[in-house]
Design a protein around this motif. Structure first.
Motif, PDB file in Angstrom:
ATOM      1  N   UNK A 183       0.601  -1.089   0.134  1.00  0.00           N
ATOM      2  CA  UNK A 183      -0.337  -0.283  -0.113  1.00  0.00           C
ATOM      3  C   UNK A 183       0.654   1.557   0.049  1.00  0.00           C
ATOM      4  N   UNK A 184       2.158   1.069  -0.250  1.00  0.00           N
ATOM      5  CA  UNK A 184       2.839   2.373  -0.388  1.00  0.00           C
ATOM      6  C   UNK A 184       2.826   3.582  -1.169  1.00  0.00           C
ATOM      7  N   UNK A 185       2.000   3.504  -2.337  1.00  0.00           N
ATOM      8  CA  UNK A 185       1.611   4.301  -3.442  1.00  0.00           C
ATOM      9  C   UNK A 185       0.277   5.585  -2.594  1.00  0.00           C
ATOM     10  N   UNK A 186       1.187   6.758  -3.376  1.00  0.00           N
ATOM     11  CA  UNK A 186      -0.537   7.352  -2.702  1.00  0.00           C
ATOM     12  C   UNK A 186      -0.973   7.102  -2.823  1.00  0.00           C
ATOM     13  N   UNK A 187      -1.754   6.791  -3.875  1.00  0.00           N
ATOM     14  CA  UNK A 187      -3.022   6.125  -4.629  1.00  0.00           C
ATOM     15  C   UNK A 187      -3.140   5.013  -5.076  1.00  0.00           C
ATOM     16  N   UNK A 188      -4.199   4.382  -4.506  1.00  0.00           N
ATOM     17  CA  UNK A 188      -3.711   2.739  -4.000  1.00  0.00           C
ATOM     18  C   UNK A 188      -4.256   2.610  -5.802  1.00  0.00           C
ATOM     19  N   UNK A 189      -3.716   1.444  -6.660  1.00  0.00           N
ATOM     20  CA  UNK A 189      -4.244   0.520  -7.891  1.00  0.00           C
ATOM     21  C   UNK A 189      -5.294  -0.613  -7.156  1.00  0.00           C
ATOM     22  N   UNK A 190      -4.958  -0.764  -8.544  1.00  0.00           N
ATOM     23  CA  UNK A 190      -6.665  -2.704  -8.678  1.00  0.00           C
ATOM     24  C   UNK A 190      -5.473  -3.255  -7.450  1.00  0.00           C
ATOM     25  N   UNK A 191      -4.155  -3.120  -8.063  1.00  0.00           N
ATOM     26  CA  UNK A 191      -3.669  -4.254  -7.719  1.00  0.00           C
ATOM     27  C   UNK A 191      -2.954  -4.269  -6.710  1.00  0.00           C
ATOM     28  N   UNK A 192      -3.018  -3.575  -5.885  1.00  0.00           N
ATOM     29  CA  UNK A 192      -3.161  -3.817  -4.295  1.00  0.00           C
ATOM     30  C   UNK A 192      -4.114  -3.124  -3.624  1.00  0.00           C
ATOM     31  N   UNK A 193      -5.579  -3.402  -3.861  1.00  0.00           N
ATOM     32  CA  UNK A 193      -6.522  -2.871  -3.537  1.00  0.00           C
ATOM     33  C   UNK A 193      -7.550  -4.114  -3.084  1.00  0.00           C
ATOM     34  N   UNK A 194      -8.214  -3.985  -1.521  1.00  0.00           N
ATOM     35  CA  UNK A 194      -8.275  -4.974  -0.821  1.00  0.00           C
ATOM     36  C   UNK A 194     -10.274  -5.355  -0.929  1.00  0.00           C
ATOM     37  N   UNK A 195      -9.942  -7.063  -1.592  1.00  0.00           N
ATOM     38  CA  UNK A 195     -11.770  -6.923  -1.752  1.00  0.00           C
ATOM     39  C   UNK A 195     -12.527  -7.619  -0.757  1.00  0.00           C
ATOM     40  N   UNK A 196     -13.560  -6.730  -0.332  1.00  0.00           N
ATOM     41  CA  UNK A 196     -14.483  -7.409   0.693  1.00  0.00           C
ATOM     42  C   UNK A 196     -15.422  -7.901   0.131  1.00  0.00           C
ATOM     43  N   UNK A 197     -16.513  -8.835  -0.306  1.00  0.00           N
ATOM     44  CA  UNK A 197     -17.629  -8.827  -0.520  1.00  0.00           C
ATOM     45  C   UNK A 197     -18.515 -10.005  -0.016  1.00  0.00           C
ATOM     46  N   UNK A 198     -19.995 -10.060   0.282  1.00  0.00           N
ATOM     47  CA  UNK A 198     -20.442 -10.590   1.508  1.00  0.00           C
ATOM     48  C   UNK A 198     -21.114 -11.460   0.436  1.00  0.00           C
ATOM     49  N   UNK A 199     -21.557 -11.360  -0.498  1.00  0.00           N
ATOM     50  CA  UNK A 199     -22.164 -12.310  -1.976  1.00  0.00           C
ATOM     51  C   UNK A 199     -20.939 -12.736  -3.436  1.00  0.00           C
ATOM     52  N   UNK A 200     -21.923 -13.373  -3.681  1.00  0.00           N
ATOM     53  CA  UNK A 200     -21.457 -13.939  -5.471  1.00  0.00           C
ATOM     54  C   UNK A 200     -21.460 -12.489  -6.608  1.00  0.00           C
ATOM     55  N   UNK A 201     -19.928 -12.103  -6.752  1.00  0.00           N
ATOM     56  CA  UNK A 201     -19.848 -11.423  -7.737  1.00  0.00           C
ATOM     57  C   UNK A 201     -21.000 -11.272  -8.638  1.00  0.00           C
ATOM     58  N   UNK A 202     -21.632 -10.705  -9.302  1.00  0.00           N
ATOM     59  CA  UNK A 202     -22.343 -10.701 -10.774  1.00  0.00           C
ATOM     60  C   UNK A 202     -21.586 -10.817 -12.250  1.00  0.00           C
ATOM     61  N   UNK A 203     -22.341 -12.012 -12.868  1.00  0.00           N
ATOM     62  CA  UNK A 203     -21.315 -12.473 -13.826  1.00  0.00           C
ATOM     63  C   UNK A 203     -22.016 -11.581 -15.348  1.00  0.00           C
ATOM     64  N   UNK A 204     -22.997 -11.353 -15.334  1.00  0.00           N
ATOM     65  CA  UNK A 204     -24.119 -10.949 -16.529  1.00  0.00           C
ATOM     66  C   UNK A 204     -24.268  -9.175 -16.440  1.00  0.00           C
ATOM     67  N   UNK A 205     -23.370  -8.852 -16.549  1.00  0.00           N
ATOM     68  CA  UNK A 205     -23.167  -7.269 -16.674  1.00  0.00           C
ATOM     69  C   UNK A 205     -23.755  -6.190 -17.819  1.00  0.00           C
ATOM     70  N   UNK A 206     -24.273  -5.301 -18.160  1.00  0.00           N
ATOM     71  CA  UNK A 206     -24.664  -5.076 -19.392  1.00  0.00           C
ATOM     72  C   UNK A 206     -24.288  -3.750 -19.170  1.00  0.00           C
ATOM     73  N   UNK A 207     -23.574  -3.217 -18.506  1.00  0.00           N
ATOM     74  CA  UNK A 207     -23.540  -1.826 -18.163  1.00  0.00           C
ATOM     75  C   UNK A 207     -24.781  -0.202 -19.439  1.00  0.00           C
ATOM     76  N   UNK A 208     -24.926  -1.108 -20.799  1.00  0.00           N
ATOM     77  CA  UNK A 208     -26.138  -0.293 -21.098  1.00  0.00           C
ATOM     78  C   UNK A 208     -27.118  -0.075 -20.905  1.00  0.00           C
ATOM     79  N   UNK A 209     -27.753  -1.622 -20.236  1.00  0.00           N
ATOM     80  CA  UNK A 209     -29.109  -1.676 -20.016  1.00  0.00           C
ATOM     81  C   UNK A 209     -29.136  -1.631 -18.165  1.00  0.00           C
ATOM     82  N   UNK A 210     -28.432  -0.192 -17.353  1.00  0.00           N
ATOM     83  CA  UNK A 210     -28.120  -0.513 -16.620  1.00  0.00           C
ATOM     84  C   UNK A 210     -28.951   0.346 -16.039  1.00  0.00           C
ATOM     85  N   UNK A 211     -29.842   0.219 -15.271  1.00  0.00           N
ATOM     86  CA  UNK A 211     -30.744   1.237 -13.988  1.00  0.00           C
ATOM     87  C   UNK A 211     -30.567   1.379 -12.990  1.00  0.00           C
TER      88      UNK A 211
END
Length: 406
Positions: free
Chosen positions: A70-98
């Protein structure tokens, strides 16, 4: 085998993103077919993470950084923690997102497409510190249940999006509004559609802050899937659970939001101090809001060896929830004497602050470098584990690294 249906192009696109390559002949796949490449996924490739990240859980995914990552002043994705509670969505269509704004205290229920949100409301960019409420849980004794986070469930990335306040005000807020609650498209681990993995919220005062964003970019790019693509909340300074991922509905409530993981002991601590191991009634637990003052030495890595007569330059970050850090100190004699570090002002409110110091050691031997931050209200990090609580939240004890001078 009888073919039931073809997968949608959007699903194929998501799977291809996860695998990192085009799925040739993907149109021939059955809807529920489980690709071999995803049956035993490499989380570091799957989420584009540094291989030194620590996987605490894969159902759901919970991955943390080590301090030196975590030495970077702005954290890159490569070092960002992941905390999930459920399953990551698998079928996302941003064009239809509401995104729908509803609830007892909305004037006019409204639904916006993602493109409408991006085009209708002003964009804002902030560096915002997000920390898991359970960061440091591994040190509590008696042990608290849950993922045993050490020190790496924190990051400060650059988030771009629109203010939640602007969207709520566009829909209209009734005078009796006291809270917001979010809802998202991630699935419960049981895959029961009636259950939400998590549905938390915040008081209106937090929801209406300038820095509380509905974000669609992280560090200038689309938000990675594991971090909430295509739309997430970011409410810096509060437990990261308030910053929901994959958001598709926000309710304006006339009462404290009663969603999943808002009740009981979830993200709550005893309203009054208790002895370690003591049972606490649900009604005596209070919701965590602003995170406490804390700091992290990110350079050098613990265990560094230094030649006698050489100065050691240390650096790291400090943060204080809704407040700023006013003083940063270090100690090399287990807290007997504290000396001041240089501390920078935050880039913006709710961003972490960077500190540094140059340390001289009196003789060869083993040392520990301890770091202590003090916030603008004069509250400093404790040298030892702070108040025990049933779920192991809010451990802001001083961070320390080992140094050997030879």
């Amino acid at each position: 085998m009888k073919r039931r249906d073809f997968v949608k192009k959007t699903t194929l696109s998501t799977l291809a993103t996860l695998i990192g390559a085009e799925i040739v002949y993907g149109s021939n796949l059955l809807e529920d077919y489980n690709l071999l490449a995803l049956q035993d996924p490499d989380p570091f490739k799957l989420f584009n993470k540094n291989k030194e990240m620590l996987v605490l859980n894969d159902k759901p995914w919970n991955i943390e950084a080590q301090a030196h990552l975590l030495d970077d002043k702005i954290t890159p994705n490569s070092a960002m923690f992941i905390r999930n509670n459920g399953l990551i969505p698998e079928a996302i269509d941003a064009k239809k997102w509401t995104l729908t704004i509803d609830g007892e205290s909305v004037v006019n229920q409204k639904t916006y497409t993602l493109e409408e949100l991006k085009s209708k409301f002003e964009h804002h960019t902030y560096q915002l510190t997000l920390e898991c409420g359970g960061n440091g849980r591994s040190e509590f004794n008696p042990p608290a249940k849950g993922n045993q986070w050490t020190v790496g469930a924190v990051h400060c990335a650059t988030w771009t999006g629109i203010r939640l306040r602007d969207v709520l005000e566009d829909a209209g807020i009734k005078n009796n509004a006291v809270y917001t609650g979010y809802h998202a498209v991630d699935e419960h681990l049981s895959r029961d559609p009636k259950k939400e993995p998590i549905s938390r919220g915040a008081p209106m005062v937090k929801s209406l802050q300038d820095e509380t964003l509905l974000a669609f970019k992280m560090n200038g790019k689309e938000i990675p899937l594991a971090h909430g693509y295509p739309l997430r909340l970011v409410a810096g300074g509060w437990p990261a659970s308030v910053s929901g991922k994959w958001i598709n509905r926000i309710s304006i409530r006339n009462k404290i939001h009663d969603g999943t993981k808002m009740m009981g002991t979830a993200y709550r601590v005893p309203c009054e101090p208790v002895a370690p191991g003591e049972k606490v009634k649900d009604e005596d637990m209070c919701i965590i809001e602003s995170m406490p003052v804390k700091s992290l030495i990110t350079y050098p890595k613990s265990g560094a060896v230094l030649k006698d007569g050489t100065s050691l330059k240390i650096r790291g970050h400090a943060w204080a929830g809704e407040l700023e850090v006013s003083k940063m100190e270090y100690s090399i004699d287990f807290g007997a004497i504290w000396r001041e570090c240089q501390i920078e002002d935050p880039v913006n409110r709710l961003a972490w602050q960077h500190f540094s110091a140059s340390i001289d050691f009196p003789k060869k031997g083993y040392y520990e470098v301890w770091a202590k931050a003090t916030d603008t209200q004069g509250v400093a990090q404790p040298m030892l584990l702070p108040g025990w609580n049933p779920k192991g939240y809010l451990n802001n004890a001083c961070h320390r690294i080992a140094i050997k001078v030879t």
